[in-house]
Design a protein around this motif. Structure first.
Motif, PDB file in Angstrom:
ATOM      1  N   LEU A   1       0.197  -2.667   3.923  1.00 36.81           N
ATOM      2  CA  LEU A   1       0.857  -1.906   2.867  1.00 36.81           C
ATOM      3  C   LEU A   1       0.962  -2.745   1.609  1.00 36.81           C
ATOM      4  N   ILE A   2       1.112  -2.060   0.502  1.00 35.36           N
ATOM      5  CA  ILE A   2       1.270  -2.736  -0.778  1.00 35.36           C
ATOM      6  C   ILE A   2       2.754  -2.786  -1.068  1.00 35.36           C
ATOM      7  N   SER A   3       3.281  -4.002  -1.173  1.00 34.80           N
ATOM      8  CA  SER A   3       4.706  -4.215  -1.388  1.00 34.80           C
ATOM      9  C   SER A   3       4.940  -4.808  -2.764  1.00 34.80           C
ATOM     10  N   SER A   4       6.161  -4.688  -3.227  1.00 37.56           N
ATOM     11  CA  SER A   4       6.549  -5.225  -4.525  1.00 37.56           C
ATOM     12  C   SER A   4       7.422  -6.450  -4.325  1.00 37.56           C
ATOM     13  N   GLU A   5       7.261  -7.434  -5.193  1.00 41.93           N
ATOM     14  CA  GLU A   5       8.074  -8.642  -5.116  1.00 41.93           C
ATOM     15  C   GLU A   5       9.478  -8.413  -5.663  1.00 41.93           C
ATOM     16  N   GLY A   6       9.727  -7.281  -6.246  1.00 40.51           N
ATOM     17  CA  GLY A   6      11.036  -6.973  -6.814  1.00 40.51           C
ATOM     18  C   GLY A   6      10.869  -6.021  -7.978  1.00 40.51           C
ATOM     19  N   LEU A   7      11.956  -5.754  -8.677  1.00 43.61           N
ATOM     20  CA  LEU A   7      11.931  -4.796  -9.769  1.00 43.61           C
ATOM     21  C   LEU A   7      10.989  -5.230 -10.879  1.00 43.61           C
ATOM     22  N   LEU A   8      10.966  -6.507 -11.208  1.00 44.85           N
ATOM     23  CA  LEU A   8      10.114  -6.995 -12.285  1.00 44.85           C
ATOM     24  C   LEU A   8       8.922  -7.793 -11.774  1.00 44.85           C
ATOM     25  N   GLY A   9       8.833  -7.992 -10.470  1.00 39.60           N
ATOM     26  CA  GLY A   9       7.752  -8.790  -9.904  1.00 39.60           C
ATOM     27  C   GLY A   9       6.481  -7.996  -9.723  1.00 39.60           C
ATOM     28  N   GLY A  10       5.431  -8.681  -9.349  1.00 41.73           N
ATOM     29  CA  GLY A  10       4.147  -8.045  -9.107  1.00 41.73           C
ATOM     30  C   GLY A  10       4.054  -7.509  -7.687  1.00 41.73           C
TER      31      GLY A  10
ATOM     32  N   GLU B   1      -6.898   0.836   9.591  1.00 39.75           N
ATOM     33  CA  GLU B   1      -6.773   2.260   9.274  1.00 39.75           C
ATOM     34  C   GLU B   1      -5.364   2.682   8.894  1.00 39.75           C
ATOM     35  N   ASP B   2      -4.352   1.991   9.383  1.00 38.59           N
ATOM     36  CA  ASP B   2      -2.967   2.362   9.085  1.00 38.59           C
ATOM     37  C   ASP B   2      -2.538   1.651   7.805  1.00 38.59           C
ATOM     38  N   THR B   3      -2.485   2.405   6.694  1.00 38.57           N
ATOM     39  CA  THR B   3      -2.175   1.822   5.393  1.00 38.57           C
ATOM     40  C   THR B   3      -1.092   2.619   4.682  1.00 38.57           C
ATOM     41  N   GLN B   4      -0.447   1.959   3.736  1.00 43.12           N
ATOM     42  CA  GLN B   4       0.506   2.619   2.846  1.00 43.12           C
ATOM     43  C   GLN B   4       0.259   2.071   1.456  1.00 43.12           C
ATOM     44  N   GLY B   5      -0.026   2.969   0.514  1.00 40.90           N
ATOM     45  CA  GLY B   5      -0.358   2.565  -0.846  1.00 40.90           C
ATOM     46  C   GLY B   5       0.851   2.143  -1.645  1.00 40.90           C
ATOM     47  N   ALA B   6       0.584   1.795  -2.895  1.00 43.85           N
ATOM     48  CA  ALA B   6       1.629   1.352  -3.807  1.00 43.85           C
ATOM     49  C   ALA B   6       2.531   2.515  -4.194  1.00 43.85           C
ATOM     50  N   VAL B   7       3.806   2.204  -4.360  1.00 42.29           N
ATOM     51  CA  VAL B   7       4.765   3.187  -4.843  1.00 42.29           C
ATOM     52  C   VAL B   7       4.983   2.891  -6.326  1.00 42.29           C
ATOM     53  N   SER B   8       4.748   3.874  -7.165  1.00 44.25           N
ATOM     54  CA  SER B   8       4.881   3.697  -8.604  1.00 44.25           C
ATOM     55  C   SER B   8       6.346   3.729  -9.010  1.00 44.25           C
ATOM     56  N   LEU B   9       6.795   2.679  -9.700  1.00 48.98           N
ATOM     57  CA  LEU B   9       8.165   2.607 -10.174  1.00 48.98           C
ATOM     58  C   LEU B   9       8.443   3.727 -11.173  1.00 48.98           C
ATOM     59  N   THR B  10       7.473   4.037 -12.024  1.00 45.03           N
ATOM     60  CA  THR B  10       7.638   5.112 -13.005  1.00 45.03           C
ATOM     61  C   THR B  10       7.844   6.452 -12.310  1.00 45.03           C
ATOM     62  N   THR B  11       7.070   6.727 -11.273  1.00 44.29           N
ATOM     63  CA  THR B  11       7.215   7.977 -10.525  1.00 44.29           C
ATOM     64  C   THR B  11       8.593   8.063  -9.878  1.00 44.29           C
ATOM     65  N   LEU B  12       9.057   6.972  -9.299  1.00 46.06           N
ATOM     66  CA  LEU B  12      10.384   6.967  -8.680  1.00 46.06           C
ATOM     67  C   LEU B  12      11.476   7.228  -9.712  1.00 46.06           C
ATOM     68  N   LEU B  13      11.350   6.588 -10.880  1.00 41.06           N
ATOM     69  CA  LEU B  13      12.349   6.809 -11.925  1.00 41.06           C
ATOM     70  C   LEU B  13      12.338   8.248 -12.415  1.00 41.06           C
ATOM     71  N   MET B  14      11.156   8.836 -12.553  1.00 46.28           N
ATOM     72  CA  MET B  14      11.062  10.232 -12.996  1.00 46.28           C
ATOM     73  C   MET B  14      11.692  11.168 -11.960  1.00 46.28           C
ATOM     74  N   LYS B  15      11.492  10.890 -10.688  1.00 55.33           N
ATOM     75  CA  LYS B  15      12.111  11.713  -9.650  1.00 55.33           C
ATOM     76  C   LYS B  15      13.625  11.573  -9.683  1.00 55.33           C
TER      77      LYS B  15
END
Length: 155
Positions: A97-106, A127-141
């Protein structure tokens, strides 16, 4: 004649430094598979924030790097190629999975090992993957949800 020899020597030194810098940059960004590693593949819905040279980690420890990113024109999925150090045997039911290092991290690629007794072979696809979660999309929701709640309360 003496000036020409000096110019050639200085030009050769500059060229040697440039070649050394290119070799260092290629190794630092993980453009080539480093010695003592093997390559794996995975397909993601989104690889936002991941680029060549991004860390691949297990339990917070760097075990490899991303070596290639491309778009599959048939599935419209982002395909990532990455290396894992030799000696780290991953079960074939592992998750990537693609994880984030934090709110401002990469972002980084995280491998969660499975429990299968069978290991992935070099060049295999996880085969078992999880893509990046967009911070902008989360904020818009969040903002859209908060505005919707305010409208419901006003009715």
């Amino acid at each position: 004649m003496n000036e020409n020899a000096t110019e050639v020597a200085v030009g050769g030194a500059v060229l040697a430094v440039a070649i050394g810098f290119l070799v260092y940059a290629a190794q630092a960004t993980g453009l080539g598979a480093p010695a003592g590693s093997y390559e794996l593949r995975a397909a993601f819905r989104s690889v936002e924030g991941v680029k060549l040279g991004t860390d691949v980690r297990m339990a917070g420890v760097k075990v490899g790097t991303v070596t290639g990113l491309s778009l599959n024109p048939d599935t419209f999925m982002a395909e990532a190629r990455f290396t894992v150090r030799d000696g780290i045997l991953l079960p074939d039911d592992s998750t990537v999975l693609i994880s984030s290092e934090g709110l401002l991290g990469g972002n980084f690629v995280e491998i969660t090992p499975g429990g299968s007794p069978f290991n992935l072979q070099p060049g295999a696809e996880i085969e078992d993957t999880q893509g990046a979660v967009s911070l902008t999309t989360l904020l818009m929701k969040f903002v859209g949800g908060a505005a919707g709640d305010a409208l419901k309360a006003g009715e």
